[in-house]
Design a protein around this motif. Structure first.
Motif, PDB file in Angstrom:
ATOM      1  N   SER A 101     -10.163   2.763  -1.133  1.00  0.00           N
ATOM      2  CA  SER A 101      -9.528   2.953   0.169  1.00  0.00           C
ATOM      3  C   SER A 101     -10.489   3.222   1.332  1.00  0.00           C
ATOM      4  O   SER A 101     -11.314   4.130   1.283  1.00  0.00           O
ATOM      5  CB  SER A 101      -8.555   4.135   0.039  1.00  0.00           C
ATOM      6  OG  SER A 101      -8.119   4.580   1.302  1.00  0.00           O
ATOM      7  N   ASP A 132      -4.328   1.628   0.490  1.00  0.00           N
ATOM      8  CA  ASP A 132      -5.341   0.591   0.322  1.00  0.00           C
ATOM      9  C   ASP A 132      -6.200   0.764  -0.935  1.00  0.00           C
ATOM     10  O   ASP A 132      -7.363   0.368  -0.963  1.00  0.00           O
ATOM     11  CB  ASP A 132      -6.198   0.461   1.587  1.00  0.00           C
ATOM     12  CG  ASP A 132      -6.699   1.799   2.132  1.00  0.00           C
ATOM     13  OD1 ASP A 132      -6.221   2.861   1.672  1.00  0.00           O
ATOM     14  OD2 ASP A 132      -7.584   1.789   3.003  1.00  0.00           O
ATOM     15  N   GLY A 156      -2.502   5.301   4.098  1.00  0.00           N
ATOM     16  CA  GLY A 156      -3.547   4.597   3.358  1.00  0.00           C
ATOM     17  C   GLY A 156      -3.019   4.208   1.994  1.00  0.00           C
ATOM     18  O   GLY A 156      -3.026   5.021   1.071  1.00  0.00           O
ATOM     19  N   GLY A 215       2.149  -0.186  -0.843  1.00  0.00           N
ATOM     20  CA  GLY A 215       2.323  -0.397   0.599  1.00  0.00           C
ATOM     21  C   GLY A 215       3.597  -1.166   0.898  1.00  0.00           C
ATOM     22  O   GLY A 215       4.372  -0.799   1.790  1.00  0.00           O
ATOM     23  N   TYR A 275      -1.168  -3.893   7.155  1.00  0.00           N
ATOM     24  CA  TYR A 275      -2.427  -4.616   7.364  1.00  0.00           C
ATOM     25  C   TYR A 275      -3.100  -4.816   6.019  1.00  0.00           C
ATOM     26  O   TYR A 275      -3.351  -3.851   5.301  1.00  0.00           O
ATOM     27  CB  TYR A 275      -3.343  -3.846   8.316  1.00  0.00           C
ATOM     28  CG  TYR A 275      -2.708  -3.671   9.674  1.00  0.00           C
ATOM     29  CD1 TYR A 275      -2.856  -4.651  10.655  1.00  0.00           C
ATOM     30  CD2 TYR A 275      -1.920  -2.557   9.954  1.00  0.00           C
ATOM     31  CE1 TYR A 275      -2.235  -4.519  11.892  1.00  0.00           C
ATOM     32  CE2 TYR A 275      -1.290  -2.418  11.187  1.00  0.00           C
ATOM     33  CZ  TYR A 275      -1.456  -3.400  12.153  1.00  0.00           C
ATOM     34  OH  TYR A 275      -0.833  -3.273  13.370  1.00  0.00           O
ATOM     35  N   GLU A 276      -3.347  -6.062   5.695  1.00  0.00           N
ATOM     36  CA  GLU A 276      -3.872  -6.398   4.375  1.00  0.00           C
ATOM     37  C   GLU A 276      -5.159  -7.220   4.524  1.00  0.00           C
ATOM     38  O   GLU A 276      -5.191  -8.191   5.261  1.00  0.00           O
ATOM     39  CB  GLU A 276      -2.799  -7.179   3.599  1.00  0.00           C
ATOM     40  CG  GLU A 276      -3.246  -7.831   2.328  1.00  0.00           C
ATOM     41  CD  GLU A 276      -3.822  -6.850   1.303  1.00  0.00           C
ATOM     42  OE1 GLU A 276      -3.205  -5.791   1.067  1.00  0.00           O
ATOM     43  OE2 GLU A 276      -4.923  -7.133   0.759  1.00  0.00           O
ATOM     44  N   ARG A 277      -6.182  -6.788   3.795  1.00  0.00           N
ATOM     45  CA  ARG A 277      -7.486  -7.452   3.849  1.00  0.00           C
ATOM     46  C   ARG A 277      -7.416  -8.888   3.344  1.00  0.00           C
ATOM     47  O   ARG A 277      -8.051  -9.788   3.895  1.00  0.00           O
ATOM     48  CB  ARG A 277      -8.474  -6.638   3.000  1.00  0.00           C
ATOM     49  CG  ARG A 277      -9.906  -7.078   3.053  1.00  0.00           C
ATOM     50  CD  ARG A 277     -10.810  -6.108   2.287  1.00  0.00           C
ATOM     51  NE  ARG A 277     -10.294  -5.782   0.964  1.00  0.00           N
ATOM     52  CZ  ARG A 277     -10.433  -6.544  -0.129  1.00  0.00           C
ATOM     53  NH1 ARG A 277     -11.079  -7.689  -0.056  1.00  0.00           N
ATOM     54  NH2 ARG A 277      -9.920  -6.169  -1.297  1.00  0.00           N
ATOM     55  N   ALA A 305      -5.016   5.004  -3.652  1.00  0.00           N
ATOM     56  CA  ALA A 305      -5.949   5.528  -2.649  1.00  0.00           C
ATOM     57  C   ALA A 305      -6.200   7.017  -2.876  1.00  0.00           C
ATOM     58  O   ALA A 305      -7.300   7.509  -2.673  1.00  0.00           O
ATOM     59  CB  ALA A 305      -5.416   5.285  -1.239  1.00  0.00           C
ATOM     60  N   GLN A 312      -9.255  -6.776   7.877  1.00  0.00           N
ATOM     61  CA  GLN A 312     -10.106  -5.814   7.185  1.00  0.00           C
ATOM     62  C   GLN A 312     -10.369  -4.617   8.091  1.00  0.00           C
ATOM     63  O   GLN A 312     -10.788  -4.791   9.238  1.00  0.00           O
ATOM     64  CB  GLN A 312     -11.426  -6.494   6.819  1.00  0.00           C
ATOM     65  CG  GLN A 312     -12.331  -5.570   6.022  1.00  0.00           C
ATOM     66  CD  GLN A 312     -13.628  -6.256   5.624  1.00  0.00           C
ATOM     67  OE1 GLN A 312     -13.977  -7.306   6.163  1.00  0.00           O
ATOM     68  NE2 GLN A 312     -14.346  -5.653   4.694  1.00  0.00           N
ATOM     69  N   MET A 314      -2.060   0.702   5.741  1.00  0.00           N
ATOM     70  CA  MET A 314      -3.212  -0.104   5.351  1.00  0.00           C
ATOM     71  C   MET A 314      -3.010  -0.516   3.898  1.00  0.00           C
ATOM     72  O   MET A 314      -2.905   0.342   3.027  1.00  0.00           O
ATOM     73  CB  MET A 314      -4.516   0.695   5.474  1.00  0.00           C
ATOM     74  CG  MET A 314      -4.839   1.193   6.878  1.00  0.00           C
ATOM     75  SD  MET A 314      -4.874  -0.111   8.134  1.00  0.00           S
ATOM     76  CE  MET A 314      -6.135  -1.162   7.424  1.00  0.00           C
ATOM     77  N   GLY A 315      -2.983  -1.822   3.663  1.00  0.00           N
ATOM     78  CA  GLY A 315      -2.810  -2.318   2.308  1.00  0.00           C
ATOM     79  C   GLY A 315      -1.381  -2.764   2.057  1.00  0.00           C
ATOM     80  O   GLY A 315      -0.453  -1.971   2.173  1.00  0.00           O
TER      81      GLY A 315
END
Lengths: 462, 462
Positions: free
Chosen positions: B168, B164, B162, B16, B33-35, B304, B131, B10-11
């Motif tokens: 986080s 993120d 994580g 990441g 996975y990036e917001r 995070a 997200q 995530m991030g």
């Protein structure tokens, strides 16, 4: 009618109940909202409340509202610590000077007493079975759910006090505001409540006027006396490891462990297995946060703003002292500007809350392992001698915390300074007689002169 | 096919993206996975990313995956601090020994470079505009919302990292587990990004190879060079007070303040007002938490698990070092037991993360006020002399943090010890020549013998 504010207190525990008395005395209309049912008419599930040790700061707050004597009737003085070693041998260490004691009270008993004292007041109303399910901190709108009927209710008090404990819902709402400072720290220890029942003739199976400790290195048990002849015991024990809650799986494990660790207590605990496997393991958390207030509309108080671990016996006392401090500030600042008042209060009180939180964790290590160390006991005795010889210049840390109203933050600082001095002094000490040696006396005099520099600090007394 | 785990990160920030390269190299299938949208094709709203100072720990992680040279091309060496006083006078303080520098890189530029290096790898897939709206930490089920289409998607990776950042979502899910230790602390300072543009001929308006500081007591500005000739400036300023973000309300206020505090910079900032009133104020938070992993299924990494304030220039470097340490542990422990690996990693890394967090806050105070103090500068020069005379026994704290791979926790401890020694030494120092005085040399020799006791500690190098 004047424009007196309507006040809501979330939580009708010890601090909330006592606070209601102080506020009603000033003419406010106070409503208390409590998630649980009325403990005076319903049996609350037990096994999760350590007995409390009421000391000077607590008494002062009770005295301030004129209810000290009523509480004395349900309190048992404990003059010192009674240590139990693995063979059941006892040694006694007084808490302070002659006549200084801490007092064992049951949380439930004291809470009920405070409710009974406050509820007849026409300006105080208790609302039980009310769970705060939403707190809008900006508008002071609280949605409550009646846990009996499921009914929802919305209140919009002028002022909101969060006296709702370590897991405060009011604080939860504050935490969502910008740049909120927050900290929760768990010890890797839990606690379990156990009982030593009264003897057959209704007496106490151990010395009544003492706090009993079984210190065992990385775990310990304590016991505090109750009015009915029983003792409430609390086992502080690691969650994981060779000797831990996780390691005790059967009655045999339990019995073997108690036989080895606490043989004298085991002989007095007929319901041990039932209680041990029936009662939950409580967690030990320290909560620090800041700020404690929001825009002069709400204020956290007691555990909600500063939950501490129980090892200094100061959680309730600190919460009660919050009330004393707030009351004195109301005297001096008046109630025209609650925002200024709340800000002054939190600024004033935060360093002391942080200090007692840190002291409580430190005292865990002291109770757990040092109390069983002869060198430590010798040091305590030497310190008592210093304090007797220089009463103006040396108050032991435990006494500053327990038997004075010096700010906790002062006690922590002065205690650290005294610790440094004691380390130097103890280099010259092999036995209690060594205290009289000229080099010890000379060293002490020199150190105490330097210590005096701290004295001015004392000015900021509560 | 072997039973290699599917990994979700995530991030897709710096940590990441770099982590994906290390994991893919070991044969895992990695999805990021990036917001936010892909920053290589979309302009991300600026004004919130302090320029980064890449130093030894960061370079080491880049070198470990063979991409050091590619990043060198976008990095500008800064050999020391250039201090600007109120009259615009300059003084220069080298960061380390001859040849030791930190490197200015733009966060966006470096992130894009890492994406461009990793994306061609068939085992690495980037998913932007995703997200995390729900993280089920027990089952490793993550619900993602596509921020462009609104579509929901569920992933169930074998392992979840994580990466993120300070806020986080993965950590948010861990925080809801029992007895989770968590802490967030905000400074009462915010930051605002500003620019000194390139000169008309495309050059740098200030010395290019330096980190510029305008230390002003309780606030400061810094500037780091960019490749295009501009400098990214960051104003660190109290939120409230006489001189604060709150106090500057108009262009006149702003101009008056800059004229007084940073006159030489003001002359180089044509777009000051537009930027100042257009850019947001960033908050400065330290996050500490523990544990960092959940049951061998998920692990927090980088900000995070340990967000730090930017004053030691170590946030990214610490995150990159997490990867180096994890990679070495994978070498030595293998990947048969992720739970044991994650637990060993967090136990190993937590004290270092705590140390750099504390060092970063301490360095704020040093940069903010001490750097302008002649006594402090003299002390730095004396320390340089000690380090030159005893290179084996004395590495300045800044150098341990920035130019070594000694654990941060060792650096903090050794730094404290050196601080004590420096206080003793400085009592004898009025000018740089005093260093040669026999009593100084003798004192130093004695102190260094005692310091040697710490040496064994050095064994636990990264």
């Amino acid at each position: 009618m004047t424009g007196k504010k309507n006040i809501a207190i979330m939580g009708a525990g010890l601090v909330g109940s006592l606070l209601s008395l102080y506020l009603a005395k000033r003419g406010y209309k106070v409503d208390l909202y409590e998630r649980r049912p009325d403990m005076r008419t319903t049996v609350i599930d037990g096994g999760r409340s350590i007995n409390l040790a009421l000391s000077d700061r607590g008494w002062r707050a009770l005295r301030g509202i004129g209810i000290e004597e009523q509480v004395r009737e349900v309190a048992i003085p404990m003059h010192g610590r009674m240590m139990h070693d693995e063979q059941g041998n006892l040694s006694f260490l007084p808490y302070g000077k002659e006549g200084q004691s801490i007092y064992s009270v049951s949380r439930g008993g004291l809470n009920k007493a405070l409710m009974n004292i406050s509820e007849p007041n026409p300006d105080i109303d208790y609302h039980f079975n009310r769970q705060a399910i939403d707190v809008d901190i900006r508008e002071n709108k609280i949605q409550l759910r009646n846990t009996e009927t499921g009914e929802l209710e919305r209140i919009i008090p002028d002022l909101l006090f969060g006296a709702d404990g370590a897991f405060s819902a009011v604080r939860g709402a504050m935490q969502k505001t910008e740049r909120y400072n927050y900290q929760q720290d768990y010890l890797e220890y839990g606690y379990k409540e156990l009982t030593i029942p009264a003897t057959e003739d209704g007496g106490w199976a151990l010395e009544k006027n003492a706090l009993h400790i079984w210190p065992r290195g990385n775990y310990m048990m304590i016991a505090l006396p109750n009015l009915d002849g029983s003792f409430t015991c609390t086992l502080f024990f690691p969650y994981e490891g060779e000797r831990s809650f996780a390691a005790i799986k059967s009655e045999t494990d339990l019995h073997t462990f108690f036989q080895e660790a606490f043989p004298d207590a085991l002989a007095l605990m007929p319901d041990l297995a039932e209680e041990y496997f029936g009662n939950p393991v409580g967690a030990l958390v320290t909560v620090k946060c800041f700020p404690w207030s929001f825009e002069g509309k709400s204020l956290l108080i007691g555990d909600a703003s500063h939950a501490v671990v129980p090892f200094y016996g100061q959680g309730m006392n600190a919460g009660f002292e919050d009330i004393t401090v707030l009351d004195k500030m109301l005297d001096s600042m008046g109630d025209a500007n609650w925002e200024a008042l709340f800000k002054a209060f939190e600024r004033r009180r935060k360093p002391d809350a942080d200090a007692i939180a840190d002291l409580a964790v430190l005292n865990f290590f002291e109770m757990r392992d040092k109390v069983a160390d002869p060198r430590f006991l010798l040091r305590k005795k030497i310190e008592t001698k210093i304090s007797a010889q220089y009463p103006e210049k040396w108050i032991p840390l435990y006494s500053m915390v327990t038997f004075s109203d010096l700010p906790y933050s002062y006690a922590l600082d002065a205690g650290r300074q005294q610790d440094k001095i004691m380390k130097k002094v103890m280099k010259h000490i092999r036995s209690i007689e060594d205290y009289e040696k000229p080099e010890v006396q000379k060293l002490l005099q020199k150190q105490l002169v330097e210590k005096e520099k701290l004295k001015s600090y004392k000015a900021q007394e509560v």
